[in-house]
Design a protein around this motif. Structure first.
Motif, PDB file in Angstrom:
ATOM      1  N   LEU A   1      89.893  14.473 -20.043  1.00  0.00           N
ATOM      2  CA  LEU A   1      91.478  14.184 -19.055  1.00  0.00           C
ATOM      3  C   LEU A   1      91.558  15.174 -18.068  1.00  0.00           C
ATOM      4  N   TYR A   2      91.561  16.202 -18.352  1.00  0.00           N
ATOM      5  CA  TYR A   2      92.321  17.397 -17.088  1.00  0.00           C
ATOM      6  C   TYR A   2      90.578  17.486 -16.336  1.00  0.00           C
ATOM      7  N   ALA A   3      89.212  17.634 -16.666  1.00  0.00           N
ATOM      8  CA  ALA A   3      88.059  17.604 -16.153  1.00  0.00           C
ATOM      9  C   ALA A   3      88.308  16.776 -14.876  1.00  0.00           C
ATOM     10  N   THR A   4      88.523  15.356 -15.348  1.00  0.00           N
ATOM     11  CA  THR A   4      88.704  14.056 -14.933  1.00  0.00           C
ATOM     12  C   THR A   4      89.499  14.065 -13.766  1.00  0.00           C
ATOM     13  N   ARG A   5      90.598  14.996 -13.725  1.00  0.00           N
ATOM     14  CA  ARG A   5      91.591  15.314 -12.808  1.00  0.00           C
ATOM     15  C   ARG A   5      90.856  16.150 -12.136  1.00  0.00           C
ATOM     16  N   VAL A   6      90.502  16.953 -12.637  1.00  0.00           N
ATOM     17  CA  VAL A   6      89.918  18.065 -11.458  1.00  0.00           C
ATOM     18  C   VAL A   6      88.989  17.264 -10.228  1.00  0.00           C
ATOM     19  N   GLN A   7      88.124  16.902 -11.181  1.00  0.00           N
ATOM     20  CA  GLN A   7      86.548  15.696 -10.447  1.00  0.00           C
ATOM     21  C   GLN A   7      87.559  14.832  -9.193  1.00  0.00           C
ATOM     22  N   ILE A   8      88.776  14.021 -10.056  1.00  0.00           N
ATOM     23  CA  ILE A   8      89.121  13.949  -9.120  1.00  0.00           C
ATOM     24  C   ILE A   8      90.058  14.889  -7.533  1.00  0.00           C
ATOM     25  N   LYS A   9      90.689  15.910  -8.076  1.00  0.00           N
ATOM     26  CA  LYS A   9      91.066  16.632  -7.026  1.00  0.00           C
ATOM     27  C   LYS A   9      90.075  16.583  -5.995  1.00  0.00           C
ATOM     28  N   GLN A  10      89.301  17.555  -6.395  1.00  0.00           N
ATOM     29  CA  GLN A  10      88.165  17.979  -5.086  1.00  0.00           C
ATOM     30  C   GLN A  10      87.248  16.686  -4.845  1.00  0.00           C
ATOM     31  N   MET A  11      87.268  15.418  -5.393  1.00  0.00           N
ATOM     32  CA  MET A  11      87.140  14.255  -4.126  1.00  0.00           C
ATOM     33  C   MET A  11      88.256  14.049  -3.420  1.00  0.00           C
ATOM     34  N   GLU A  12      88.998  13.949  -3.497  1.00  0.00           N
ATOM     35  CA  GLU A  12      89.952  13.898  -2.526  1.00  0.00           C
ATOM     36  C   GLU A  12      90.288  14.664  -1.158  1.00  0.00           C
ATOM     37  N   GLN A  13      89.823  16.076  -1.836  1.00  0.00           N
ATOM     38  CA  GLN A  13      89.291  16.877  -0.309  1.00  0.00           C
ATOM     39  C   GLN A  13      88.439  16.756  -0.375  1.00  0.00           C
ATOM     40  N   GLU A  14      87.094  16.396  -0.036  1.00  0.00           N
ATOM     41  CA  GLU A  14      85.899  16.036   0.430  1.00  0.00           C
ATOM     42  C   GLU A  14      86.287  14.796   1.228  1.00  0.00           C
ATOM     43  N   LEU A  15      86.898  13.753   0.597  1.00  0.00           N
ATOM     44  CA  LEU A  15      87.761  12.773   1.389  1.00  0.00           C
ATOM     45  C   LEU A  15      88.248  13.285   2.989  1.00  0.00           C
ATOM     46  N   VAL A  16      88.918  14.187   2.906  1.00  0.00           N
ATOM     47  CA  VAL A  16      90.713  14.998   3.433  1.00  0.00           C
ATOM     48  C   VAL A  16      89.897  15.492   4.725  1.00  0.00           C
ATOM     49  N   ARG A  17      88.159  16.248   3.783  1.00  0.00           N
ATOM     50  CA  ARG A  17      87.444  17.215   4.881  1.00  0.00           C
ATOM     51  C   ARG A  17      86.956  16.374   5.721  1.00  0.00           C
ATOM     52  N   SER A  18      86.471  14.940   5.304  1.00  0.00           N
ATOM     53  CA  SER A  18      85.493  14.396   6.177  1.00  0.00           C
ATOM     54  C   SER A  18      86.131  13.392   7.025  1.00  0.00           C
ATOM     55  N   ARG A  19      87.317  13.124   6.811  1.00  0.00           N
ATOM     56  CA  ARG A  19      87.725  12.427   7.730  1.00  0.00           C
ATOM     57  C   ARG A  19      88.347  13.440   8.748  1.00  0.00           C
ATOM     58  N   SER A  20      88.678  14.441   8.112  1.00  0.00           N
ATOM     59  CA  SER A  20      89.423  16.039   9.383  1.00  0.00           C
ATOM     60  C   SER A  20      88.385  16.533   9.804  1.00  0.00           C
ATOM     61  N   PRO A  21      88.999  16.460  11.640  1.00  0.00           N
ATOM     62  CA  PRO A  21      88.189  16.768  12.913  1.00  0.00           C
ATOM     63  C   PRO A  21      87.583  18.194  12.001  1.00  0.00           C
ATOM     64  N   PHE A  22      88.381  19.501  11.522  1.00  0.00           N
ATOM     65  CA  PHE A  22      87.356  20.614  11.295  1.00  0.00           C
ATOM     66  C   PHE A  22      87.387  21.139  10.060  1.00  0.00           C
TER      67      PHE A  22
END
Length: 404
Positions: free
Chosen positions: A121-142
């Motif tokens: 469960l902890y590993a899954t949460r880490v992966q979800i957090k990383q995916m959220e960060q990637e999504l923010v960076r993909s929508r973030s201009p810089f």
């Protein structure tokens, strides 16, 4: 042994278990799923505690059985009931009655399984957090400096100096493109129009108006798109840059969001009703759509710069400005006023970046008689004295939108 029995009875665990079962049976229909689940867990925990103490008493009793007479009783009565109840992990043999130890082993195995589930469960949460960060960076201009994992992988950070270098390089490419359109694609458009119109002045006026209308349509489309992008980025905007800068950079990296075909159609429609174009022969302005398309794309890209670039809007009859325009080769170099414009000047914050081109003459334009011929006629058509030129209307031109 008797003391253990008195302790078990005096603790009230059995009565408490009975009361909890009765209360749960009474309130089962009114409880929610979560409340019934909690009640069941409480009863199981209490029942486990009672069983643990009973197994301790059973273990002490088996030690007092020196003749091993109770083994058959335990095997015939206790073991089948445990097997039918699903306690497969607890087995009692004839030679040893280590029920308590086996129960502890079963609990230990369950604890290990629970720990494994928690780790997953902890590993899954880490992966979800990383995916959220990637999504923010993909929508973030810089791209900001964020850690992708616990190893803290470094990412190139945004800085004003780097953003300035990127903007300067983009600006230089756009200015060079503006000069190329003037030197090559403008002349190609003149060649296409000369097949329909013999008057060079009319051809040059049409091209200049096409450039002005292209910039107008592209800037309007950019303004609408920027509002939409800012509303989207404002939901999860991160980074040291402002929302305005982030929106400009996002549009610059996603130019496919711009519907250039729609802008080309708007430019052609505006030219059809422009009063500055004299009543021409039946020529479809879509013949210069390549020039219009390139100007729209270029004008759209200019709006992503900081500060943006734009063209200077000229007025017929204005005083000639040497810092803003060149004189065309067929101009009257002694005339102080501009007869008409051939190409607009490129501006940045009120300063001239690239000079435009104009024609200067001493003749008043409104008294001139223009000769215009079409492909179908062999001679020019001269306007009668006092005849007023009519602007183009949508009914006089076949606007073929199906080409897009």
């Amino acid at each position: 042994m008797a003391q253990d029995l008195r302790s078990l009875v005096g603790s009230g665990s059995a009565r408490e278990l009975q009361e909890k079962l009765e209360n749960w049976q009474r309130d089962y229909e009114m409880n929610s799923f979560g409340e019934n689940l909690n009640r069941c867990c409480e009863i199981l925990e209490l029942n486990t505690a009672i069983q643990k103490r009973l197994f301790s008493i059973l273990n002490e009793t088996s030690r007092e059985d020196t003749l091993n007479e109770g083994a058959d009783t335990i095997k015939n009565r206790l073991l089948p009931s445990l097997a039918s109840g699903g306690e497969k992990s607890l087995s009692i043999t004839e030679g040893s009655l280590g029920g308590e130890l086996q129960l502890r082993d079963s609990a230990s195995n369950q604890s290990c399984q629970l720990q494994e589930l928690e780790d997953k469960l902890y590993a899954t949460r880490v992966q979800i957090k990383q995916m959220e960060q990637e999504l923010v960076r993909s929508r973030s201009p810089f791209r900001c400096s964020v850690s992708k994992s616990r190893s803290a992988v470094s990412v190139r950070t945004w800085s004003p100096a780097r953003a300035g270098r990127v903007n300067a390089s983009h600006r230089a490419c756009i200015i060079a493109r503006f000069g190329f359109i003037y030197a090559q694609e403008r002349l190609d458009a003149e060649t296409l129009l000369r097949a329909f119109i013999c008057d060079m002045e009319t051809v040059q006026r049409i091209i200049y108006i096409a450039a002005v209308e292209s910039f107008r349509a592209a800037k309007m489309a950019f303004w609408k798109l920027k509002i939409s992008v800012k509303e989207t980025l404002a939901l999860d905007h991160v980074g040291p840059e402002s929302l305005e800068v982030a929106a400009l950079d996002y549009i610059a990296r996603h130019k496919d969001l711009y519907d250039v075909c729609q802008s080309v159609q708007e430019v052609v429609c505006s030219m059809n009703v422009n009063p500055k174009i004299p009543y021409p022969p039946e020529v479809d302005f879509f013949v210069i759509r390549t020039l219009i398309r390139e100007l729209c794309c270029l004008a759209f890209s200019m709006q992503t710069l900081i500060p943006p670039l734009d063209i200077a809007l000229g007025v017929d009859g204005e005083l000639f400005n040497r810092t803003m325009y060149y004189r065309s080769c067929d101009s009257d170099f002694t005339a102080p006023f501009v007869a008409y414009h051939v190409w607009p000047a490129l501006m940045e914050n009120g300063a001239v970046i690239v000079k435009g081109e104009v024609v200067t003459k001493k003749i008043v334009l409104c008294s001139r008689r223009r000769r215009i011929r079409s492909r179908s006629c062999s001679c020019g058509r001269r306007l009668r004295s006092g005849q007023v030129t009519r602007s183009r209307s949508l009914s006089t031109v076949r606007v073929k939108t199906s080409r897009y």
